[in-house]
Design a protein around this motif. Structure first.
Motif, short mmCIF file in Angstrom:
data_model
loop_
_atom_site.label_atom_id
_atom_site.label_comp_id
_atom_site.label_asym_id
_atom_site.label_seq_id
_atom_site.Cartn_x
_atom_site.Cartn_y
_atom_site.Cartn_z
N ASN A 192 0.74 -1.19 0.07
CA ASN A 192 0.06 0.12 0.01
C ASN A 192 1.06 1.25 -0.12
O ASN A 192 0.52 2.27 -0.64
CB ASN A 192 -0.79 -0.06 1.26
N LEU A 193 2.02 1.31 0.75
CA LEU A 193 2.79 2.32 0.82
C LEU A 193 3.43 2.59 -0.66
O LEU A 193 3.54 3.75 -1.23
CB LEU A 193 4.11 2.23 1.63
N ASN A 194 3.89 1.64 -1.25
CA ASN A 194 4.35 1.76 -2.62
C ASN A 194 3.41 2.16 -3.74
O ASN A 194 3.64 3.05 -4.45
CB ASN A 194 4.83 0.31 -3.04
N THR A 195 2.07 1.80 -3.50
CA THR A 195 0.82 2.19 -4.14
C THR A 195 0.55 3.81 -4.15
O THR A 195 0.96 4.42 -5.05
CB THR A 195 -0.14 1.49 -4.22
N VAL A 196 0.74 4.27 -2.84
CA VAL A 196 0.65 5.79 -2.45
C VAL A 196 1.60 6.50 -2.99
O VAL A 196 1.63 7.49 -3.77
CB VAL A 196 0.38 5.89 -1.19
N PHE A 197 2.98 5.91 -2.96
CA PHE A 197 3.97 6.43 -3.41
C PHE A 197 4.29 6.89 -4.79
O PHE A 197 4.37 7.83 -5.46
CB PHE A 197 5.50 6.01 -2.84
N LYS A 198 3.75 5.61 -5.67
CA LYS A 198 3.77 5.79 -6.94
C LYS A 198 2.75 6.78 -7.53
O LYS A 198 3.06 7.54 -8.40
CB LYS A 198 3.39 4.32 -7.47
N PHE A 400 -0.99 10.94 4.14
CA PHE A 400 -1.39 9.45 4.60
C PHE A 400 -0.15 9.02 5.15
O PHE A 400 0.91 9.02 4.83
CB PHE A 400 -1.44 8.66 3.05
N SER A 401 -0.41 8.09 6.18
CA SER A 401 0.87 7.41 7.01
C SER A 401 0.21 6.24 7.99
O SER A 401 -0.97 6.18 8.01
CB SER A 401 1.41 8.17 7.81
N PHE A 402 0.77 5.14 7.88
CA PHE A 402 0.63 4.05 8.80
C PHE A 402 0.95 4.25 10.32
O PHE A 402 0.72 3.64 11.00
CB PHE A 402 1.33 2.51 8.32
N ASN A 403 1.85 5.48 10.32
CA ASN A 403 2.17 5.86 12.06
C ASN A 403 0.98 6.72 12.64
O ASN A 403 1.33 7.29 13.50
CB ASN A 403 3.39 6.77 11.66
N LYS A 404 -0.18 6.55 12.03
CA LYS A 404 -1.29 7.22 12.88
C LYS A 404 -2.49 5.99 12.87
O LYS A 404 -2.28 5.23 12.29
CB LYS A 404 -1.68 8.60 12.19
N PRO A 405 -3.60 6.37 13.79
CA PRO A 405 -4.62 5.61 13.96
C PRO A 405 -5.08 5.24 12.39
O PRO A 405 -5.38 6.10 11.47
CB PRO A 405 -5.51 6.26 14.63
N ILE A 406 -5.42 3.89 12.28
CA ILE A 406 -5.59 3.50 10.79
C ILE A 406 -6.90 4.20 10.46
O ILE A 406 -7.15 4.27 9.29
CB ILE A 406 -5.90 1.84 10.81
N GLU A 407 -7.96 4.39 11.32
CA GLU A 407 -9.16 5.08 10.73
C GLU A 407 -8.66 6.37 10.14
O GLU A 407 -9.22 6.99 9.27
CB GLU A 407 -9.95 5.47 12.00
N LEU A 408 -7.69 7.06 10.87
CA LEU A 408 -7.45 8.47 10.16
C LEU A 408 -6.47 8.31 8.68
O LEU A 408 -6.80 8.72 7.76
CB LEU A 408 -6.31 9.25 10.99
N SER A 409 -6.02 7.15 8.62
CA SER A 409 -5.21 6.82 7.43
C SER A 409 -6.12 6.55 6.34
O SER A 409 -6.12 6.75 5.05
CB SER A 409 -4.13 5.64 7.56
N ALA A 410 -7.27 5.86 6.96
CA ALA A 410 -8.49 5.39 5.73
C ALA A 410 -8.92 6.55 5.07
O ALA A 410 -9.27 6.82 4.18
CB ALA A 410 -9.36 4.44 6.36
N GLU A 411 -9.05 7.53 6.20
CA GLU A 411 -9.93 9.01 5.76
C GLU A 411 -9.14 9.62 4.70
O GLU A 411 -9.44 10.15 3.74
CB GLU A 411 -10.11 9.87 7.14
N ASP A 412 -7.77 9.62 4.93
CA ASP A 412 -6.89 10.40 4.13
C ASP A 412 -6.99 9.78 2.66
O ASP A 412 -7.26 10.42 1.62
CB ASP A 412 -5.48 10.21 4.46
N ILE A 413 -6.99 8.17 2.47
CA ILE A 413 -7.21 7.80 1.02
C ILE A 413 -8.60 7.72 0.77
O ILE A 413 -8.86 8.26 -0.41
CB ILE A 413 -7.03 6.17 1.39
N ARG A 414 -9.59 7.87 1.50
CA ARG A 414 -11.04 8.17 1.26
C ARG A 414 -11.32 9.38 0.33
O ARG A 414 -11.85 9.81 -0.75
CB ARG A 414 -12.05 7.83 2.39
#
Length: 444
Positions: A192-198, A400-414
Protein backbone atom coordinates in the motif's frame (compact mmCIF):
# COMPACT_ATOMS: atom_id res chain seq x y z
CA UNK A 1 -33.73 10.04 -13.70
CA UNK A 2 -36.86 11.81 -14.94
CA UNK A 3 -39.71 9.68 -16.30
CA UNK A 4 -40.48 12.39 -18.83
CA UNK A 5 -39.46 12.11 -22.46
CA UNK A 6 -37.53 15.10 -23.71
CA UNK A 7 -37.16 16.62 -27.16
CA UNK A 8 -35.17 19.45 -28.71
CA UNK A 9 -33.86 20.82 -31.98
CA UNK A 10 -30.30 19.48 -32.27
CA UNK A 11 -29.27 21.66 -35.19
CA UNK A 12 -29.07 25.45 -35.34
CA UNK A 13 -32.45 27.11 -35.55
CA UNK A 14 -33.04 28.94 -38.81
CA UNK A 15 -33.49 28.39 -42.52
CA UNK A 16 -31.64 25.28 -43.71
CA UNK A 17 -32.00 22.30 -46.02
CA UNK A 18 -32.18 19.75 -43.21
CA UNK A 19 -32.76 20.02 -39.47
CA UNK A 20 -32.63 17.33 -36.77
CA UNK A 21 -35.06 17.04 -33.87
CA UNK A 22 -34.00 14.58 -31.17
CA UNK A 23 -36.39 12.80 -28.78
CA UNK A 24 -35.12 10.77 -25.79
CA UNK A 25 -36.95 8.76 -23.16
CA UNK A 26 -38.88 5.53 -22.72
CA UNK A 27 -41.88 6.96 -24.61
CA UNK A 28 -39.85 8.26 -27.56
CA UNK A 29 -41.63 5.95 -30.04
CA UNK A 30 -44.97 7.46 -29.00
CA UNK A 31 -44.10 10.48 -31.13
CA UNK A 32 -43.93 8.29 -34.25
CA UNK A 33 -47.10 6.42 -33.27
CA UNK A 34 -49.04 9.67 -33.08
CA UNK A 35 -47.37 11.69 -35.83
CA UNK A 36 -46.73 9.07 -38.57
CA UNK A 37 -48.23 5.96 -40.13
CA UNK A 38 -45.21 3.80 -39.27
CA UNK A 39 -45.73 0.53 -37.41
CA UNK A 40 -43.49 1.27 -34.44
CA UNK A 41 -43.61 -2.32 -33.16
CA UNK A 42 -41.64 -3.50 -36.17
CA UNK A 43 -39.14 -0.67 -36.49
CA UNK A 44 -35.51 -1.77 -36.79
CA UNK A 45 -32.98 0.10 -34.71
CA UNK A 46 -30.54 2.28 -36.64
CA UNK A 47 -32.54 2.08 -39.88
CA UNK A 48 -33.77 5.18 -41.69
CA UNK A 49 -37.47 5.36 -42.57
CA UNK A 50 -38.99 7.91 -44.93
CA UNK A 51 -42.43 8.99 -43.76
CA UNK A 52 -44.93 11.80 -43.70
CA UNK A 53 -45.39 13.59 -40.38
CA UNK A 54 -48.84 14.85 -39.54
CA UNK A 55 -50.82 16.59 -36.82
CA UNK A 56 -52.15 13.81 -34.50
CA UNK A 57 -55.51 15.54 -34.07
CA UNK A 58 -56.31 16.89 -37.56
CA UNK A 59 -54.07 14.58 -39.65
CA UNK A 60 -52.89 17.70 -41.44
CA UNK A 61 -49.48 17.05 -43.10
CA UNK A 62 -46.49 18.72 -41.46
CA UNK A 63 -43.53 17.53 -43.53
CA UNK A 64 -41.87 14.56 -45.19
CA UNK A 65 -38.96 13.37 -43.08
CA UNK A 66 -36.42 10.66 -42.39
CA UNK A 67 -36.75 9.11 -38.94
CA UNK A 68 -34.29 6.86 -37.09
CA UNK A 69 -34.81 4.79 -33.95
CA UNK A 70 -32.01 4.01 -31.50
CA UNK A 71 -33.04 1.38 -28.95
CA UNK A 72 -31.86 1.65 -25.34
CA UNK A 73 -29.21 1.18 -24.10
CA UNK A 74 -27.45 1.46 -27.48
CA UNK A 75 -27.96 5.17 -27.95
CA UNK A 76 -26.27 8.44 -27.04
CA UNK A 77 -28.31 8.91 -23.85
CA UNK A 78 -28.70 5.22 -23.03
CA UNK A 79 -32.49 5.66 -23.46
CA UNK A 80 -34.74 5.08 -26.47
CA UNK A 81 -34.03 7.85 -28.98
CA UNK A 82 -35.91 8.96 -32.07
CA UNK A 83 -34.30 11.39 -34.47
CA UNK A 84 -36.40 13.28 -36.98
CA UNK A 85 -34.55 14.66 -40.00
CA UNK A 86 -36.93 17.19 -41.49
CA UNK A 87 -36.65 20.29 -43.65
CA UNK A 88 -35.08 23.24 -41.86
CA UNK A 89 -37.96 25.64 -42.38
CA UNK A 90 -38.88 27.77 -39.37
CA UNK A 91 -42.54 26.97 -39.97
CA UNK A 92 -41.94 23.19 -40.17
CA UNK A 93 -39.79 23.18 -37.03
CA UNK A 94 -42.32 25.24 -35.08
CA UNK A 95 -45.18 22.91 -36.08
CA UNK A 96 -43.33 19.68 -35.24
CA UNK A 97 -42.16 20.99 -31.86
CA UNK A 98 -45.64 22.32 -31.09
CA UNK A 99 -47.18 18.89 -31.74
CA UNK A 100 -44.51 17.15 -29.66
CA UNK A 101 -45.33 19.44 -26.75
CA UNK A 102 -48.93 18.17 -26.76
CA UNK A 103 -47.94 14.54 -26.15
CA UNK A 104 -48.36 13.41 -22.53
CA UNK A 105 -45.11 13.30 -20.52
CA UNK A 106 -43.19 15.05 -23.28
CA UNK A 107 -41.34 18.27 -22.55
CA UNK A 108 -38.67 20.47 -24.11
CA UNK A 109 -35.17 19.46 -23.02
CA UNK A 110 -33.17 21.73 -20.76
CA UNK A 111 -29.71 22.92 -21.91
CA UNK A 112 -27.30 19.98 -21.91
CA UNK A 113 -29.96 17.52 -20.73
CA UNK A 114 -29.24 14.90 -23.41
CA UNK A 115 -25.60 14.78 -22.32
CA UNK A 116 -26.65 14.79 -18.66
CA UNK A 117 -28.80 11.72 -19.25
CA UNK A 118 -25.90 10.08 -21.06
CA UNK A 119 -23.77 10.72 -17.97
CA UNK A 120 -26.37 9.34 -15.54
CA UNK A 121 -26.76 6.25 -17.73
CA UNK A 122 -22.97 5.75 -17.69
CA UNK A 123 -22.54 6.36 -21.41
CA UNK A 124 -19.81 8.87 -20.59
CA UNK A 125 -18.06 10.36 -17.58
CA UNK A 126 -17.73 14.08 -16.85
CA UNK A 127 -14.40 14.45 -18.65
CA UNK A 128 -15.88 12.91 -21.80
CA UNK A 129 -18.97 15.10 -21.49
CA UNK A 130 -16.78 18.19 -21.18
CA UNK A 131 -14.73 16.97 -24.14
CA UNK A 132 -17.97 16.85 -26.13
CA UNK A 133 -18.77 20.42 -25.07
CA UNK A 134 -15.28 21.49 -26.15
CA UNK A 135 -15.73 19.79 -29.53
CA UNK A 136 -18.98 21.69 -30.12
CA UNK A 137 -17.24 24.95 -29.16
CA UNK A 138 -14.03 24.20 -31.10
CA UNK A 139 -13.08 26.93 -33.55
CA UNK A 140 -9.62 25.75 -34.58
CA UNK A 141 -8.09 22.48 -35.75
CA UNK A 142 -5.96 22.01 -32.63
CA UNK A 143 -8.97 22.62 -30.36
CA UNK A 144 -10.88 19.98 -32.32
CA UNK A 145 -8.04 17.45 -31.95
CA UNK A 146 -7.74 18.05 -28.20
CA UNK A 147 -11.50 17.72 -27.69
CA UNK A 148 -11.60 14.43 -29.61
CA UNK A 149 -8.75 13.03 -27.50
CA UNK A 150 -10.65 13.88 -24.34
CA UNK A 151 -13.89 12.43 -25.71
CA UNK A 152 -12.08 9.17 -26.45
CA UNK A 153 -11.44 8.73 -22.72
CA UNK A 154 -7.76 9.64 -22.34
CA UNK A 155 -8.30 11.58 -19.11
CA UNK A 156 -11.05 9.27 -17.90
CA UNK A 157 -8.80 6.23 -18.17
CA UNK A 158 -5.94 7.95 -16.34
CA UNK A 159 -7.98 9.31 -13.44
CA UNK A 160 -10.09 6.15 -13.14
CA UNK A 161 -6.99 3.96 -12.91
CA UNK A 162 -5.57 6.16 -10.14
CA UNK A 163 -8.89 6.03 -8.32
CA UNK A 164 -9.08 2.23 -8.64
CA UNK A 165 -5.68 1.94 -6.99
CA UNK A 166 -6.81 4.17 -4.12
CA UNK A 167 -10.03 2.21 -3.65
CA UNK A 168 -7.99 -0.97 -3.37
CA UNK A 169 -5.84 0.59 -0.64
CA UNK A 170 -8.97 1.85 1.09
CA UNK A 171 -10.57 -1.59 0.96
CA UNK A 172 -7.60 -3.12 2.81
CA UNK A 173 -7.72 -0.40 5.46
CA UNK A 174 -11.48 -0.74 5.97
CA UNK A 175 -11.14 -4.49 6.35
CA UNK A 176 -8.60 -4.14 9.14
CA UNK A 177 -10.70 -1.46 10.84
CA UNK A 178 -13.53 -3.99 10.98
CA UNK A 179 -11.20 -6.67 12.35
CA UNK A 180 -8.87 -4.79 14.74
CA UNK A 181 -7.58 -8.01 16.32
CA UNK A 182 -5.84 -8.84 13.05
CA UNK A 183 -2.34 -7.40 12.57
CA UNK A 184 -1.64 -5.91 9.18
CA UNK A 185 1.04 -8.04 7.50
CA UNK A 186 4.23 -6.23 6.54
CA UNK A 187 3.71 -7.25 2.93
CA UNK A 188 0.33 -5.45 2.85
CA UNK A 189 1.82 -2.35 4.46
CA UNK A 190 4.65 -2.26 1.95
CA UNK A 191 2.32 -2.85 -1.00
CA UNK A 192 0.00 0.00 0.00
CA UNK A 193 2.88 2.39 0.75
CA UNK A 194 4.35 1.66 -2.68
CA UNK A 195 0.97 2.28 -4.34
CA UNK A 196 0.56 5.64 -2.61
CA UNK A 197 4.17 6.64 -3.33
CA UNK A 198 3.78 5.82 -7.02
CA UNK A 199 0.49 7.72 -7.26
CA UNK A 200 1.96 10.81 -5.61
CA UNK A 201 4.84 10.79 -8.09
CA UNK A 202 2.53 10.41 -11.11
CA UNK A 203 0.11 13.12 -9.95
CA UNK A 204 2.97 15.55 -9.26
CA UNK A 205 4.34 14.97 -12.76
CA UNK A 206 0.86 15.45 -14.22
CA UNK A 207 0.39 18.72 -12.32
CA UNK A 208 3.84 20.02 -13.21
CA UNK A 209 3.09 19.89 -16.93
CA UNK A 210 2.26 23.22 -18.57
CA UNK A 211 -1.28 24.54 -18.70
CA UNK A 212 -1.34 23.82 -22.43
CA UNK A 213 -4.76 22.16 -22.28
CA UNK A 214 -6.41 25.07 -20.52
CA UNK A 215 -4.78 27.55 -22.90
CA UNK A 216 -5.94 25.49 -25.88
CA UNK A 217 -9.53 25.78 -24.71
CA UNK A 218 -9.46 29.44 -23.76
CA UNK A 219 -6.92 30.85 -26.22
CA UNK A 220 -3.24 31.78 -25.95
CA UNK A 221 -2.82 35.39 -24.82
CA UNK A 222 -0.63 37.38 -27.20
CA UNK A 223 -0.18 41.09 -26.38
CA UNK A 224 1.05 43.87 -28.65
CA UNK A 225 3.06 46.45 -26.75
CA UNK A 226 5.34 49.29 -27.74
CA UNK A 227 5.66 53.06 -28.00
CA UNK A 228 3.07 55.32 -29.61
CA UNK A 229 2.94 55.42 -33.42
CA UNK A 230 4.91 52.17 -33.71
CA UNK A 231 2.14 50.75 -35.88
CA UNK A 232 0.51 48.30 -33.45
CA UNK A 233 -3.05 49.14 -34.46
CA UNK A 234 -2.10 49.11 -38.14
CA UNK A 235 -0.63 45.64 -37.63
CA UNK A 236 -3.87 44.45 -36.02
CA UNK A 237 -5.87 45.71 -39.01
CA UNK A 238 -3.41 44.13 -41.45
CA UNK A 239 -3.64 40.76 -39.68
CA UNK A 240 -7.46 40.85 -39.65
CA UNK A 241 -7.67 42.38 -43.14
CA UNK A 242 -10.27 44.84 -41.93
CA UNK A 243 -10.56 48.09 -39.97
CA UNK A 244 -10.90 46.59 -36.50
CA UNK A 245 -9.22 49.40 -34.53
CA UNK A 246 -8.79 53.12 -35.13
CA UNK A 247 -5.50 54.19 -36.73
CA UNK A 248 -4.20 57.76 -36.82
CA UNK A 249 -0.96 59.73 -36.70
CA UNK A 250 -2.03 61.25 -33.38
CA UNK A 251 -0.03 59.71 -30.54
CA UNK A 252 -2.17 58.04 -27.87
CA UNK A 253 -5.11 57.15 -30.13
CA UNK A 254 -5.41 53.67 -28.57
CA UNK A 255 -6.26 54.05 -24.90
CA UNK A 256 -7.77 50.72 -23.91
CA UNK A 257 -6.89 47.05 -24.44
CA UNK A 258 -8.71 45.66 -27.48
CA UNK A 259 -8.98 41.88 -27.96
CA UNK A 260 -9.32 40.11 -31.30
CA UNK A 261 -9.49 36.35 -31.83
CA UNK A 262 -7.29 34.56 -34.36
CA UNK A 263 -6.65 31.06 -35.65
CA UNK A 264 -2.88 30.75 -36.01
CA UNK A 265 -2.04 27.39 -37.64
CA UNK A 266 -4.86 25.76 -35.69
CA UNK A 267 -4.05 27.38 -32.34
CA UNK A 268 -6.60 29.78 -30.81
CA UNK A 269 -4.97 33.15 -30.13
CA UNK A 270 -6.37 36.18 -28.31
CA UNK A 271 -4.41 39.10 -29.76
CA UNK A 272 -4.57 42.25 -27.63
CA UNK A 273 -3.80 45.75 -28.88
CA UNK A 274 -2.74 48.10 -26.07
CA UNK A 275 -2.10 51.77 -25.51
CA UNK A 276 1.26 53.15 -26.70
CA UNK A 277 3.89 53.43 -23.98
CA UNK A 278 5.04 56.99 -23.26
CA UNK A 279 5.02 59.65 -20.57
CA UNK A 280 1.64 61.35 -20.48
CA UNK A 281 -0.27 63.82 -18.31
CA UNK A 282 -3.62 62.66 -19.67
CA UNK A 283 -5.33 60.70 -16.88
CA UNK A 284 -7.29 58.45 -19.24
CA UNK A 285 -4.21 57.69 -21.33
CA UNK A 286 -2.20 56.98 -18.17
CA UNK A 287 -4.79 54.37 -17.16
CA UNK A 288 -4.52 52.82 -20.62
CA UNK A 289 -0.73 52.63 -20.28
CA UNK A 290 -1.07 50.87 -16.91
CA UNK A 291 -3.48 48.40 -18.47
CA UNK A 292 -0.96 47.80 -21.26
CA UNK A 293 1.80 47.00 -18.76
CA UNK A 294 -0.53 44.70 -16.81
CA UNK A 295 -1.58 42.85 -19.95
CA UNK A 296 2.06 42.35 -20.93
CA UNK A 297 2.83 40.76 -17.55
CA UNK A 298 -0.10 38.34 -17.88
CA UNK A 299 0.58 37.47 -21.53
CA UNK A 300 1.71 34.08 -22.78
CA UNK A 301 3.57 35.87 -25.57
CA UNK A 302 4.53 39.52 -26.06
CA UNK A 303 4.92 41.16 -29.45
CA UNK A 304 7.16 44.16 -28.74
CA UNK A 305 6.52 46.41 -31.73
CA UNK A 306 8.69 49.44 -32.50
CA UNK A 307 9.36 51.74 -35.45
CA UNK A 308 12.43 50.15 -37.01
CA UNK A 309 13.27 53.35 -38.86
CA UNK A 310 14.05 55.25 -35.65
CA UNK A 311 14.12 52.88 -32.65
CA UNK A 312 15.86 49.69 -31.45
CA UNK A 313 14.84 46.90 -29.03
CA UNK A 314 16.70 48.73 -26.25
CA UNK A 315 13.64 50.99 -25.79
CA UNK A 316 11.85 48.11 -24.03
CA UNK A 317 12.47 47.62 -20.33
CA UNK A 318 11.30 44.99 -17.87
CA UNK A 319 9.92 42.62 -20.53
CA UNK A 320 10.39 38.87 -20.09
CA UNK A 321 12.74 38.09 -22.98
CA UNK A 322 11.80 34.41 -22.85
CA UNK A 323 8.29 35.21 -24.02
CA UNK A 324 8.94 38.29 -26.18
CA UNK A 325 9.23 38.63 -29.95
CA UNK A 326 10.81 41.93 -30.96
CA UNK A 327 9.22 43.30 -34.13
CA UNK A 328 10.79 46.09 -36.17
CA UNK A 329 7.78 47.56 -37.98
CA UNK A 330 7.89 49.82 -41.07
CA UNK A 331 10.57 47.65 -42.66
CA UNK A 332 9.60 49.14 -46.03
CA UNK A 333 11.33 52.36 -44.91
CA UNK A 334 14.57 50.67 -43.85
CA UNK A 335 17.86 50.60 -45.70
CA UNK A 336 19.69 47.27 -46.13
CA UNK A 337 22.24 48.17 -43.45
CA UNK A 338 19.44 48.93 -40.95
CA UNK A 339 17.71 45.65 -41.72
CA UNK A 340 20.92 43.70 -41.25
CA UNK A 341 21.64 45.37 -37.90
CA UNK A 342 18.12 44.70 -36.58
CA UNK A 343 18.17 41.06 -37.70
CA UNK A 344 21.49 40.57 -35.87
CA UNK A 345 19.73 41.75 -32.71
CA UNK A 346 17.12 39.02 -33.21
CA UNK A 347 14.34 41.29 -34.45
CA UNK A 348 11.64 40.21 -36.86
CA UNK A 349 11.33 42.67 -39.75
CA UNK A 350 7.75 43.49 -40.70
CA UNK A 351 5.73 46.07 -42.57
CA UNK A 352 2.11 46.50 -41.60
CA UNK A 353 1.72 48.57 -44.76
CA UNK A 354 3.05 46.05 -47.33
CA UNK A 355 2.44 42.87 -45.27
CA UNK A 356 6.08 41.84 -45.68
CA UNK A 357 7.11 39.62 -42.78
CA UNK A 358 3.54 38.68 -41.82
CA UNK A 359 3.91 34.94 -42.67
CA UNK A 360 7.15 34.86 -40.66
CA UNK A 361 5.31 36.42 -37.70
CA UNK A 362 2.62 33.72 -37.79
CA UNK A 363 5.31 31.02 -38.00
CA UNK A 364 7.09 32.56 -35.02
CA UNK A 365 3.89 32.68 -32.95
CA UNK A 366 3.12 29.07 -33.83
CA UNK A 367 6.61 27.78 -33.01
CA UNK A 368 6.71 29.73 -29.73
CA UNK A 369 3.37 28.26 -28.63
CA UNK A 370 4.51 24.76 -29.56
CA UNK A 371 7.89 25.07 -27.85
CA UNK A 372 6.55 26.76 -24.71
CA UNK A 373 3.26 25.01 -24.06
CA UNK A 374 2.85 21.85 -26.06
CA UNK A 375 2.96 18.49 -24.33
CA UNK A 376 3.98 15.13 -25.77
CA UNK A 377 1.34 13.47 -23.62
CA UNK A 378 -2.25 13.17 -24.80
CA UNK A 379 -3.34 13.15 -21.15
CA UNK A 380 -3.24 16.86 -20.40
CA UNK A 381 -5.21 18.91 -17.90
CA UNK A 382 -7.85 20.87 -19.79
CA UNK A 383 -9.79 22.56 -16.99
CA UNK A 384 -8.98 24.47 -13.84
CA UNK A 385 -11.37 22.26 -11.84
CA UNK A 386 -9.32 19.18 -12.76
CA UNK A 387 -6.19 20.88 -11.47
CA UNK A 388 -7.87 21.86 -8.19
CA UNK A 389 -9.17 18.34 -7.57
CA UNK A 390 -5.78 16.83 -8.36
CA UNK A 391 -4.15 19.18 -5.85
CA UNK A 392 -6.74 18.17 -3.26
CA UNK A 393 -6.03 14.50 -3.95
CA UNK A 394 -2.28 15.04 -3.60
CA UNK A 395 -2.68 16.94 -0.32
CA UNK A 396 -4.55 14.00 1.21
CA UNK A 397 -2.00 11.49 -0.07
CA UNK A 398 0.79 13.56 1.47
CA UNK A 399 -0.93 13.23 4.85
CA UNK A 400 -1.34 9.45 4.55
CA UNK A 401 0.78 7.35 6.91
CA UNK A 402 0.64 4.05 8.79
CA UNK A 403 2.14 5.85 11.81
CA UNK A 404 -1.24 7.20 12.88
CA UNK A 405 -4.54 5.52 13.77
CA UNK A 406 -5.71 3.37 10.89
CA UNK A 407 -9.07 5.16 10.84
CA UNK A 408 -7.30 8.44 10.03
CA UNK A 409 -5.13 6.77 7.40
CA UNK A 410 -8.24 5.34 5.76
CA UNK A 411 -9.87 8.78 5.78
CA UNK A 412 -6.87 10.28 3.96
CA UNK A 413 -7.23 7.68 1.21
CA UNK A 414 -11.02 8.08 1.06
CA UNK A 415 -10.72 11.84 0.61
CA UNK A 416 -8.02 11.42 -2.02
CA UNK A 417 -10.20 9.00 -4.00
CA UNK A 418 -13.18 11.31 -3.58
CA UNK A 419 -11.19 14.21 -5.03
CA UNK A 420 -10.46 12.16 -8.16
CA UNK A 421 -14.11 11.15 -8.28
CA UNK A 422 -15.08 14.81 -8.51
CA UNK A 423 -13.30 15.00 -11.87
CA UNK A 424 -14.99 12.03 -13.49
CA UNK A 425 -18.26 12.17 -11.54
CA UNK A 426 -17.67 8.83 -9.79
CA UNK A 427 -18.43 9.16 -6.09
CA UNK A 428 -20.09 5.91 -5.04
CA UNK A 429 -20.16 4.13 -1.68
CA UNK A 430 -21.09 0.84 -3.36
CA UNK A 431 -17.74 0.76 -5.13
CA UNK A 432 -15.97 0.67 -1.75
CA UNK A 433 -18.16 -2.22 -0.61
CA UNK A 434 -17.49 -4.12 -3.82
CA UNK A 435 -13.77 -3.76 -3.27
CA UNK A 436 -13.97 -4.91 0.34
CA UNK A 437 -16.13 -7.97 -0.36
CA UNK A 438 -14.74 -8.80 -3.77
CA UNK A 439 -10.96 -8.47 -3.48
CA UNK A 440 -10.42 -10.95 -0.65
CA UNK A 441 -12.26 -13.09 1.84
CA UNK A 442 -13.11 -11.31 5.10
CA UNK A 443 -14.87 -14.15 6.94
CA UNK A 444 -11.81 -16.37 7.23
Amino acid sequence: MSEQTIYALSTVYGKSGVAVIRISGKHALTALKKMSSLNTSSLKARYAYFTQLHNPETQEPLDHALVLYFKAPHSFTGEDIVEIQCHGSKAVLALIIENLSKIKNFRLAEPGEFSKRAFYNQKMDLTEAEGLADLIDAETKEQQKQALRQMSGNLKNLYSSWRENLLEVYAYLEAYIDFPEEDIPDSIVEKNLNTVFKLKKEIKEHLSSSDFGERMREGFRVVLTGPTNAGKSSLINTILQRQAVIVSNIAGTTRDAIDVHLDVAGYPVILTDTAGLRQSDDEIEKQGIEIARSKAKEADLILAVFDGSKDTPEIFHNLDKNKTIYIANKSDLLKPAQKSALEKEGCLLLSAKTKDGLPQLFDKIKSTIQNTFSSQSTQIITRARYRESLKECLENLEMFSFNKPIELSAEDIRLAARALGKITGQIEVDEILDKIFGSFCIGK
